[in-house]
Design a protein around this motif. Structure first.
Motif, PDB file in Angstrom:
ATOM      1  N   VAL A 176       0.839  -1.202   0.000  1.00 32.06           N
ATOM      2  CA  VAL A 176       0.000   0.000   0.000  1.00 32.06           C
ATOM      3  C   VAL A 176       0.874   1.251   0.000  1.00 32.06           C
ATOM      4  CG1 VAL A 176      -1.750   1.315   1.281  1.00 32.06           C
ATOM      5  CG2 VAL A 176      -1.884  -1.184   1.180  1.00 32.06           C
ATOM      6  N   SER A 177       1.921   1.247   0.833  1.00 30.07           N
ATOM      7  CA  SER A 177       2.743   2.449   0.987  1.00 30.07           C
ATOM      8  C   SER A 177       3.738   2.658  -0.148  1.00 30.07           C
ATOM      9  CB  SER A 177       3.496   2.402   2.325  1.00 30.07           C
ATOM     10  OG  SER A 177       4.334   1.260   2.410  1.00 30.07           O
ATOM     11  N   VAL A 178       4.371   1.591  -0.638  1.00 35.82           N
ATOM     12  CA  VAL A 178       5.398   1.753  -1.675  1.00 35.82           C
ATOM     13  C   VAL A 178       4.828   2.360  -2.965  1.00 35.82           C
ATOM     14  CG1 VAL A 178       7.072   0.540  -3.141  1.00 35.82           C
ATOM     15  CG2 VAL A 178       6.924   0.003  -0.707  1.00 35.82           C
ATOM     16  N   PRO A 179       3.628   1.954  -3.445  1.00 33.83           N
ATOM     17  CA  PRO A 179       3.072   2.633  -4.627  1.00 33.83           C
ATOM     18  C   PRO A 179       2.904   4.131  -4.424  1.00 33.83           C
ATOM     19  CG  PRO A 179       1.905   0.574  -4.263  1.00 33.83           C
ATOM     20  CD  PRO A 179       2.801   0.772  -3.065  1.00 33.83           C
ATOM     21  N   MET A 180       2.581   4.554  -3.206  1.00 37.94           N
ATOM     22  CA  MET A 180       2.445   5.989  -2.939  1.00 37.94           C
ATOM     23  C   MET A 180       3.800   6.684  -2.969  1.00 37.94           C
ATOM     24  SD  MET A 180      -0.443   6.253   0.031  1.00 37.94           S
ATOM     25  CE  MET A 180      -2.021   5.399  -0.116  1.00 37.94           C
ATOM     26  N   PHE A 181       4.812   6.079  -2.349  1.00 37.87           N
ATOM     27  CA  PHE A 181       6.164   6.642  -2.396  1.00 37.87           C
ATOM     28  C   PHE A 181       6.645   6.750  -3.845  1.00 37.87           C
ATOM     29  CE2 PHE A 181       6.627   5.368   2.130  1.00 37.87           C
ATOM     30  CZ  PHE A 181       7.178   6.538   2.621  1.00 37.87           C
ATOM     31  N   ASP A 182       6.445   5.676  -4.617  1.00 37.15           N
ATOM     32  CA  ASP A 182       6.864   5.678  -6.028  1.00 37.15           C
ATOM     33  C   ASP A 182       6.231   6.838  -6.785  1.00 37.15           C
ATOM     34  OD1 ASP A 182       8.370   3.434  -5.613  1.00 37.15           O
ATOM     35  OD2 ASP A 182       7.266   2.155  -7.006  1.00 37.15           O
ATOM     36  N   ASP A 183       4.916   7.000  -6.595  1.00 38.45           N
ATOM     37  CA  ASP A 183       4.185   8.042  -7.317  1.00 38.45           C
ATOM     38  C   ASP A 183       4.686   9.426  -6.932  1.00 38.45           C
ATOM     39  OD1 ASP A 183       1.690   8.782  -8.996  1.00 38.45           O
ATOM     40  OD2 ASP A 183       1.367   9.896  -7.134  1.00 38.45           O
ATOM     41  N   ALA A 184       4.882   9.660  -5.649  1.00 40.44           N
ATOM     42  CA  ALA A 184       5.356  10.970  -5.186  1.00 40.44           C
ATOM     43  C   ALA A 184       6.753  11.272  -5.714  1.00 40.44           C
ATOM     44  CB  ALA A 184       5.326  11.024  -3.665  1.00 40.44           C
ATOM     45  N   LEU A 185       7.616  10.260  -5.752  1.00 39.59           N
ATOM     46  CA  LEU A 185       8.970  10.445  -6.286  1.00 39.59           C
ATOM     47  C   LEU A 185       8.939  10.635  -7.802  1.00 39.59           C
ATOM     48  CD1 LEU A 185      10.858   7.711  -4.217  1.00 39.59           C
ATOM     49  CD2 LEU A 185      11.124  10.191  -3.969  1.00 39.59           C
ATOM     50  N   HIS A 186       8.101   9.837  -8.490  1.00 38.42           N
ATOM     51  CA  HIS A 186       8.016   9.913  -9.947  1.00 38.42           C
ATOM     52  C   HIS A 186       7.526  11.294 -10.395  1.00 38.42           C
ATOM     53  CE1 HIS A 186       7.594   8.339 -14.017  1.00 38.42           C
ATOM     54  NE2 HIS A 186       6.408   8.905 -14.076  1.00 38.42           N
ATOM     55  N   ALA A 213      10.013   0.892   3.492  1.00 37.59           N
ATOM     56  CA  ALA A 213       9.175   1.362   2.383  1.00 37.59           C
ATOM     57  C   ALA A 213       9.915   2.402   1.544  1.00 37.59           C
ATOM     58  CB  ALA A 213       7.864   1.945   2.919  1.00 37.59           C
ATOM     59  N   ILE A 214      10.655   3.280   2.218  1.00 39.69           N
ATOM     60  CA  ILE A 214      11.444   4.299   1.501  1.00 39.69           C
ATOM     61  C   ILE A 214      12.552   3.631   0.699  1.00 39.69           C
ATOM     62  CG2 ILE A 214      12.977   6.280   1.790  1.00 39.69           C
ATOM     63  CD1 ILE A 214      11.324   6.989   4.318  1.00 39.69           C
ATOM     64  N   ASP A 215      13.227   2.650   1.293  1.00 39.61           N
ATOM     65  CA  ASP A 215      14.311   1.939   0.601  1.00 39.61           C
ATOM     66  C   ASP A 215      13.801   1.194  -0.638  1.00 39.61           C
ATOM     67  OD1 ASP A 215      16.171   2.816   2.416  1.00 39.61           O
ATOM     68  OD2 ASP A 215      16.130   0.982   3.631  1.00 39.61           O
ATOM     69  N   LEU A 216      12.588   0.671  -0.570  1.00 38.21           N
ATOM     70  CA  LEU A 216      12.034  -0.104  -1.681  1.00 38.21           C
ATOM     71  C   LEU A 216      11.459   0.779  -2.783  1.00 38.21           C
ATOM     72  CD1 LEU A 216      10.159  -3.006   0.184  1.00 38.21           C
ATOM     73  CD2 LEU A 216      12.322  -3.147  -1.064  1.00 38.21           C
ATOM     74  N   SER A 217      11.250   2.048  -2.498  1.00 41.34           N
ATOM     75  CA  SER A 217      10.629   2.937  -3.489  1.00 41.34           C
ATOM     76  C   SER A 217      11.606   3.285  -4.610  1.00 41.34           C
ATOM     77  CB  SER A 217      10.114   4.210  -2.819  1.00 41.34           C
ATOM     78  OG  SER A 217      11.177   4.930  -2.227  1.00 41.34           O
ATOM     79  N   ASP A 218      11.047   3.590  -5.798  1.00 45.89           N
ATOM     80  CA  ASP A 218      11.864   3.885  -6.981  1.00 45.89           C
ATOM     81  C   ASP A 218      11.068   4.808  -7.893  1.00 45.89           C
ATOM     82  OD1 ASP A 218      13.251   3.762  -9.516  1.00 45.89           O
ATOM     83  OD2 ASP A 218      14.250   1.948  -8.790  1.00 45.89           O
ATOM     84  N   TYR A 219      11.640   5.969  -8.204  1.00 44.46           N
ATOM     85  CA  TYR A 219      10.933   6.960  -9.019  1.00 44.46           C
ATOM     86  C   TYR A 219      10.696   6.487 -10.448  1.00 44.46           C
ATOM     87  CZ  TYR A 219      15.251   8.085 -11.494  1.00 44.46           C
ATOM     88  OH  TYR A 219      16.372   8.003 -12.286  1.00 44.46           O
ATOM     89  N   ARG A 220      11.439   5.457 -10.898  1.00 41.89           N
ATOM     90  CA  ARG A 220      11.322   5.021 -12.288  1.00 41.89           C
ATOM     91  C   ARG A 220      10.041   4.231 -12.548  1.00 41.89           C
ATOM     92  NH1 ARG A 220      16.958   1.997 -12.732  1.00 41.89           N
ATOM     93  NH2 ARG A 220      16.317   1.482 -10.576  1.00 41.89           N
ATOM     94  N   ARG A 221       9.490   3.608 -11.558  1.00 39.58           N
ATOM     95  CA  ARG A 221       8.277   2.814 -11.765  1.00 39.58           C
ATOM     96  C   ARG A 221       7.099   3.738 -12.039  1.00 39.58           C
ATOM     97  NH1 ARG A 221      10.775  -0.638  -7.441  1.00 39.58           N
ATOM     98  NH2 ARG A 221       9.579   0.504  -5.877  1.00 39.58           N
ATOM     99  N   GLU A 222       6.212   3.285 -12.906  1.00 36.79           N
ATOM    100  CA  GLU A 222       5.189   4.184 -13.442  1.00 36.79           C
ATOM    101  C   GLU A 222       3.758   3.836 -13.068  1.00 36.79           C
ATOM    102  OE1 GLU A 222       5.958   4.178 -17.637  1.00 36.79           O
ATOM    103  OE2 GLU A 222       7.588   5.650 -17.446  1.00 36.79           O
TER     104      GLU A 222
END
Length: 334
Positions: A176-186, A213-222
């Motif tokens: 739940v949290s990682v998709p939100m981190f990804d989106d905010a970073l992207h 959750a922060i470590d697993l996040s990645d701005y490249r994922r869409e």
């Protein structure tokens, strides 16, 4: 914005309580006590006062997808109704001011426009300092929110984007949290400086979970589906998958970008998110053909392609297949 009506609003339009009950079988959905959502334009002229503004394109039609997206949309509509009700309370001089309240967690994520990968709650989540209560449609948390972690949107008090991400990561699962981190970073809404915000939180519960959750996040994922897949890779001990890798397909006269690529294993992972899963016949034929040709090009270049549907993201089988494919390559190399 969806068309939202209170019981009093509907009665003022000339309906009685029996009419409301019958309309609920047609174009009206009850969100909570005394609050209704107009779902669509129906064929009954008697109901026209309910949906006239939708017909005139002032309000949106509530689209029933027939899948889990509907639950998130209903929560969003309930949040909008609560938001509107609170605003009315603040401007009604005949009533006392409503209690101090700060939108938080999943509710605040929706206000900030962050994606909710799948339904995890049907309740509006707010913070009222010193109060911990759970009602049918609202969960009240008694956390202490520093002023630096508060913001105001459309007259309502909310937690800042960074604090919202932290609260969700602290209280909900990684998928739940990682998709939100990804989106905010992207979308460049935040940076990894969010760790500074975490250090200043009065609450220390599950801080290690937030850092993970922060470590697993990645701005490249869409997409949220790709983020859920990345969480599953972590949970199954799968490493070496790089997101959003581009190939130049000269014979197709275009570039091909894949969701995940494991270069050593010559393995491509493609994620079919919730939208693709339910598109059905709405997918244009030429797009289906383009997808088929794209995948065939990858196979012709010696890549193994594994596709994962939205449903399969929550099952074990595909991830076992991926792990086996990677291990076969490693054993062959050894």
């Amino acid at each position: 914005m969806y068309k939202l009506l209170s019981t009093d609003d509907i009665l003022r339009l000339g309906f009685n309580h029996g009419d409301i009950v019958r309309a609920r079988r047609c174009c009206l959905r009850r969100l909570s006590r005394g609050t209704y959502l107009v779902r669509r334009v129906c064929e009954l002229d008697f109901h026209r006062p309910l949906w006239a503004s939708i017909d005139q394109q002032i309000h949106q039609v509530f689209v029933d997808h027939g899948d889990i997206r509907d639950e998130v949309n209903i929560l969003n509509a309930s949040l909008a109704a609560h938001f509107s009700h609170r605003a009315d309370q603040r401007t009604d001089e005949s009533k006392s001011d409503p209690p101090e309240e700060i939108y938080s967690h999943i509710s605040d994520a929706l206000i900030h426009g962050l994606p909710v990968a799948y339904p995890v709650t049907h309740q509006i989540e707010v913070v009222r300092p010193g109060v911990n209560r759970r009602f049918k449609s609202i969960q009240v948390r008694g956390s202490q929110i520093p002023k630096a972690h508060r913001a105001t949107i459309a007259g309502a008090e909310v937690t800042t984007l960074e604090r919202t991400l932290i609260d969700v990561a602290r209280s909900y699962n990684l998928d739940v949290s990682v998709p939100m981190f990804d989106d905010a970073l992207h979308r460049e809404l935040t940076t990894r400086e969010i760790l500074t915000t975490l250090d200043r939180c009065l609450e220390k519960r599950n801080s290690a979970k937030v850092r993970l959750a922060i470590d697993l996040s990645d701005y490249r994922r869409e997409s949220p589906a790709e983020a859920v897949a990345a969480v599953r890779f972590y949970e199954h001990g799968i490493t070496g998958l790089e997101p959003q890798v581009t190939f130049h397909a000269e014979s197709l006269r275009r570039d091909i970008r894949v969701d995940f690529c494991h270069r050593r294993a010559r393995l491509i992972i493609e994620i079919d998110g919730i939208g693709k899963l339910y598109l059905g016949s709405g997918v244009p034929r030429h797009e289906l053909e383009q997808e088929r040709r794209r995948e065939q090009w990858l196979r012709d270049q010696g890549w193994q392609v594994i596709r994962i549907s939205w449903k399969e993201l929550f099952e074990e089988a595909k991830f076992y297949d991926i792990l086996c494919a990677i291990r076969r390559t490693q054993n062959a190399t050894a």
